[in-house]
Scaffold this motif. Sequence first.
Motif, PDB file in Angstrom:
ATOM      1  N   PRO A 103      33.879   7.051   4.174  1.00 17.79           N
ATOM      2  CA  PRO A 103      34.121   7.329   5.595  1.00 17.79           C
ATOM      3  C   PRO A 103      32.930   7.055   6.505  1.00 17.79           C
ATOM      4  CG  PRO A 103      33.881   9.373   4.338  1.00 17.79           C
ATOM      5  CD  PRO A 103      33.974   8.255   3.340  1.00 17.79           C
ATOM      6  N   ARG A 104      31.769   6.829   5.934  1.00 21.02           N
ATOM      7  CA  ARG A 104      30.606   6.449   6.741  1.00 21.02           C
ATOM      8  C   ARG A 104      30.187   4.998   6.483  1.00 21.02           C
ATOM      9  NH1 ARG A 104      27.949  10.927   9.154  1.00 21.02           N
ATOM     10  NH2 ARG A 104      28.610  12.949   8.343  1.00 21.02           N
ATOM     11  N   GLY A 105      30.978   4.258   5.661  1.00 21.74           N
ATOM     12  CA  GLY A 105      30.656   2.870   5.377  1.00 21.74           C
ATOM     13  C   GLY A 105      29.360   2.733   4.603  1.00 21.74           C
ATOM     14  N   GLY A 106      28.671   1.614   4.801  1.00 20.05           N
ATOM     15  CA  GLY A 106      27.403   1.396   4.109  1.00 20.05           C
ATOM     16  C   GLY A 106      26.811   0.040   4.443  1.00 20.05           C
ATOM     17  N   LEU A 107      25.576  -0.155   4.034  1.00 23.90           N
ATOM     18  CA  LEU A 107      24.902  -1.440   4.183  1.00 23.90           C
ATOM     19  C   LEU A 107      24.577  -1.991   2.809  1.00 23.90           C
ATOM     20  CD1 LEU A 107      22.290  -0.845   7.053  1.00 23.90           C
ATOM     21  CD2 LEU A 107      24.679  -1.576   7.240  1.00 23.90           C
ATOM     22  N   LEU A 108      24.629  -3.308   2.676  1.00 18.86           N
ATOM     23  CA  LEU A 108      24.257  -3.999   1.447  1.00 18.86           C
ATOM     24  C   LEU A 108      23.000  -4.807   1.738  1.00 18.86           C
ATOM     25  CD1 LEU A 108      27.819  -5.233   0.408  1.00 18.86           C
ATOM     26  CD2 LEU A 108      26.672  -3.105  -0.232  1.00 18.86           C
ATOM     27  N   VAL A 109      21.902  -4.403   1.098  1.00 16.27           N
ATOM     28  CA  VAL A 109      20.600  -5.013   1.374  1.00 16.27           C
ATOM     29  C   VAL A 109      19.978  -5.523   0.078  1.00 16.27           C
ATOM     30  CG1 VAL A 109      20.263  -3.470   3.341  1.00 16.27           C
ATOM     31  CG2 VAL A 109      19.289  -2.857   1.115  1.00 16.27           C
ATOM     32  N   SER A 110      18.965  -6.332   0.202  1.00 13.59           N
ATOM     33  CA  SER A 110      18.284  -6.871  -0.978  1.00 13.59           C
ATOM     34  C   SER A 110      17.685  -5.743  -1.814  1.00 13.59           C
ATOM     35  CB  SER A 110      17.162  -7.823  -0.558  1.00 13.59           C
ATOM     36  OG  SER A 110      17.673  -8.957   0.098  1.00 13.59           O
ATOM     37  N   ALA A 111      17.848  -5.836  -3.127  1.00 14.69           N
ATOM     38  CA  ALA A 111      17.179  -4.921  -4.045  1.00 14.69           C
ATOM     39  C   ALA A 111      15.728  -5.376  -4.200  1.00 14.69           C
ATOM     40  CB  ALA A 111      17.881  -4.902  -5.392  1.00 14.69           C
ATOM     41  N   ILE A 112      14.813  -4.448  -4.095  1.00 15.48           N
ATOM     42  CA  ILE A 112      13.384  -4.754  -4.193  1.00 15.48           C
ATOM     43  C   ILE A 112      12.878  -4.342  -5.569  1.00 15.48           C
ATOM     44  CG2 ILE A 112      11.098  -4.353  -3.223  1.00 15.48           C
ATOM     45  CD1 ILE A 112      13.066  -5.836  -1.363  1.00 15.48           C
ATOM     46  N   GLU A 113      12.361  -5.323  -6.300  1.00 13.41           N
ATOM     47  CA  GLU A 113      11.736  -5.032  -7.590  1.00 13.41           C
ATOM     48  C   GLU A 113      10.316  -4.549  -7.309  1.00 13.41           C
ATOM     49  OE1 GLU A 113      13.053  -5.062 -10.506  1.00 13.41           O
ATOM     50  OE2 GLU A 113      14.860  -6.310 -10.372  1.00 13.41           O
ATOM     51  N   GLY A 114      10.087  -3.272  -7.492  1.00 12.00           N
ATOM     52  CA  GLY A 114       8.768  -2.734  -7.192  1.00 12.00           C
ATOM     53  C   GLY A 114       8.630  -1.306  -7.675  1.00 12.00           C
ATOM     54  N   ARG A 115       7.451  -0.778  -7.534  1.00 13.41           N
ATOM     55  CA  ARG A 115       7.157   0.597  -7.951  1.00 13.41           C
ATOM     56  C   ARG A 115       6.876   1.451  -6.723  1.00 13.41           C
ATOM     57  NH1 ARG A 115       1.930   1.070  -6.748  1.00 13.41           N
ATOM     58  NH2 ARG A 115       0.547  -0.739  -6.971  1.00 13.41           N
ATOM     59  N   GLN A 116       6.851   2.764  -6.924  1.00 13.26           N
ATOM     60  CA  GLN A 116       6.484   3.671  -5.851  1.00 13.26           C
ATOM     61  C   GLN A 116       5.019   3.465  -5.458  1.00 13.26           C
ATOM     62  OE1 GLN A 116       8.411   5.943  -4.193  1.00 13.26           O
ATOM     63  NE2 GLN A 116      10.202   5.189  -5.292  1.00 13.26           N
ATOM     64  N   ALA A 117       4.715   3.762  -4.197  1.00 10.48           N
ATOM     65  CA  ALA A 117       3.341   3.634  -3.717  1.00 10.48           C
ATOM     66  C   ALA A 117       2.440   4.643  -4.416  1.00 10.48           C
ATOM     67  CB  ALA A 117       3.294   3.848  -2.206  1.00 10.48           C
ATOM     68  N   ARG A 118       1.216   4.200  -4.700  1.00  9.57           N
ATOM     69  CA  ARG A 118       0.190   5.082  -5.257  1.00  9.57           C
ATOM     70  C   ARG A 118      -0.920   5.217  -4.223  1.00  9.57           C
ATOM     71  NH1 ARG A 118       0.099   1.240 -10.144  1.00  9.57           N
ATOM     72  NH2 ARG A 118       1.951   1.833 -11.356  1.00  9.57           N
ATOM     73  N   LEU A 119      -1.178   6.446  -3.847  1.00  8.09           N
ATOM     74  CA  LEU A 119      -2.191   6.694  -2.822  1.00  8.09           C
ATOM     75  C   LEU A 119      -3.466   7.237  -3.459  1.00  8.09           C
ATOM     76  CD1 LEU A 119       0.022   8.395  -0.076  1.00  8.09           C
ATOM     77  CD2 LEU A 119      -0.388   5.968  -0.469  1.00  8.09           C
ATOM     78  N   PRO A 120      -4.616   6.833  -2.921  1.00  8.38           N
ATOM     79  CA  PRO A 120      -4.808   6.014  -1.709  1.00  8.38           C
ATOM     80  C   PRO A 120      -4.823   4.513  -1.950  1.00  8.38           C
ATOM     81  CG  PRO A 120      -6.926   6.796  -2.487  1.00  8.38           C
ATOM     82  CD  PRO A 120      -5.903   7.384  -3.424  1.00  8.38           C
ATOM     83  N   ASP A 121      -4.649   4.067  -3.201  1.00  6.00           N
ATOM     84  CA  ASP A 121      -4.834   2.650  -3.531  1.00  6.00           C
ATOM     85  C   ASP A 121      -3.957   1.718  -2.709  1.00  6.00           C
ATOM     86  OD1 ASP A 121      -6.610   3.578  -5.368  1.00  6.00           O
ATOM     87  OD2 ASP A 121      -5.403   3.138  -7.137  1.00  6.00           O
ATOM     88  N   ASP A 122      -2.712   2.142  -2.420  1.00  2.83           N
ATOM     89  CA  ASP A 122      -1.768   1.253  -1.739  1.00  2.83           C
ATOM     90  C   ASP A 122      -1.763   1.430  -0.226  1.00  2.83           C
ATOM     91  OD1 ASP A 122      -0.787  -0.053  -4.051  1.00  2.83           O
ATOM     92  OD2 ASP A 122       0.458   1.690  -4.523  1.00  2.83           O
ATOM     93  N   LEU A 123      -2.633   2.278   0.310  1.00  2.00           N
ATOM     94  CA  LEU A 123      -2.667   2.454   1.761  1.00  2.00           C
ATOM     95  C   LEU A 123      -2.970   1.155   2.516  1.00  2.00           C
ATOM     96  CD1 LEU A 123      -4.301   5.923   2.502  1.00  2.00           C
ATOM     97  CD2 LEU A 123      -2.014   5.152   3.143  1.00  2.00           C
ATOM     98  N   PRO A 124      -3.905   0.320   2.039  1.00  2.00           N
ATOM     99  CA  PRO A 124      -4.123  -0.948   2.772  1.00  2.00           C
ATOM    100  C   PRO A 124      -2.863  -1.802   2.856  1.00  2.00           C
ATOM    101  CG  PRO A 124      -5.968  -0.506   1.310  1.00  2.00           C
ATOM    102  CD  PRO A 124      -4.909   0.498   0.968  1.00  2.00           C
ATOM    103  N   ALA A 125      -2.092  -1.878   1.770  1.00  2.00           N
ATOM    104  CA  ALA A 125      -0.859  -2.672   1.789  1.00  2.00           C
ATOM    105  C   ALA A 125       0.156  -2.065   2.754  1.00  2.00           C
ATOM    106  CB  ALA A 125      -0.272  -2.750   0.379  1.00  2.00           C
ATOM    107  N   ILE A 126       0.234  -0.731   2.803  1.00  2.00           N
ATOM    108  CA  ILE A 126       1.139  -0.063   3.741  1.00  2.00           C
ATOM    109  C   ILE A 126       0.693  -0.339   5.178  1.00  2.00           C
ATOM    110  CG2 ILE A 126       1.868   2.207   4.590  1.00  2.00           C
ATOM    111  CD1 ILE A 126       1.901   3.132   1.641  1.00  2.00           C
ATOM    112  N   GLY A 127      -0.617  -0.299   5.414  1.00  2.00           N
ATOM    113  CA  GLY A 127      -1.129  -0.603   6.743  1.00  2.00           C
ATOM    114  C   GLY A 127      -0.793  -2.019   7.184  1.00  2.00           C
TER     115      GLY A 127
END
Length: 365
Positions: A103-127
């Motif tokens: 009843p709320r439908g949905g979106l179909l988007v690309s699946a991303i092959e990746g891991r969860q962010a690790r902080l603080p190491d991945d902060l530059p990539a997030i920035g």
Amino acid sequence: MVDFTPSSLFSVERLSQLHKALIAIDNTVVHLAALPDTGLAHDHVWISRDTGPDWIARLPKQSQMQLDPETNLEYQANCFRRAAQSGHTPDLHAILPISADFPRGGLLVSAIEGRQARLPDDLPAIGEALAHLHEIAVPPVAARPPLESPHSPWTAMRDEVLAQATYLDDAPIDEGTRRRLDSELTLFNDDRELAERIDAQRCLISFDAHPGNFLITPEGKAVLVDLEKCRYGHPGLDLAHASLYTSTTWDPASYAVLDTATVVDFYRHWWATRHTTNEVMDVEALVATRRAMWLWSTTWCAKWLTLHHQERDSLAQGEDWSAALSEDRLIAHVEDRARHYLSSPVIERVSHDNHRLADELAQAK
């Protein structure tokens, strides 16, 4: 033959219903796997396809922006379409129509092959990901809808925070903590010059850039995968949401407590990615929007603690924070975090961190 991997909330029957709905869109599906229940706004299903890259079905549980299902789908679709220009978000492939089964439908988007962010190491990539999002050209006023682009983004933020602040009356806080929060809310008292500067720096923002919403690809690229609340506002709101204590300690997979020096480096890296001139950071605006984002998150906690006991909306319309929509494990986690963020020590800590960041950013200009 299609295989199904169900979950406690997403049964084989429901996966079968999803497959039937997908046939009209894509007939190459070979496997549907319900993903862990990690958010209050969507269910997610991994769609393995016989030809071409895999997709993710994003199936709304509710609309955090209080939109009806059709408007919500169109809003979210436009978030993905516009943010795609950054190169750091999944592509939108199709819209799953609203139906009796969904009843709320949905979106179909690309699946991303990746891991969860690790902080603080991945902060530059997030920035870097946020810098590229914020650099997308802002369209003319008439072309911005349906995404929100209020006349004054700062005033709109103030109104949203103060509306949520009414739930502090029923929040599990003592009088001293309430007085401290009321004092912090004076941030929004009239300062026309600051408001005008904040409004003048509007760009496309995520408004939900906490680290748990990023995946890191094998190449080290940060991809922002949750885009339902994009709008045109100040980029400091995203920087805050990516680095505040109330964000970096929210998701167990990316949990971290950042020191001030690390946050300063994050802001400076974002600035260096976005700007190649000698223009100086507007530290006052960045700190004001950081404080505003923290107050938004804190007052949201009070709101959620009040509303999550309500019955599920049987009509599936608009906002719905009912605990019935999510696994008990997730609800227990959210309640723990909400109470923690409303506690006196955390209020004091974040307030102190914000003032210290203001001083160190000013010195780092």
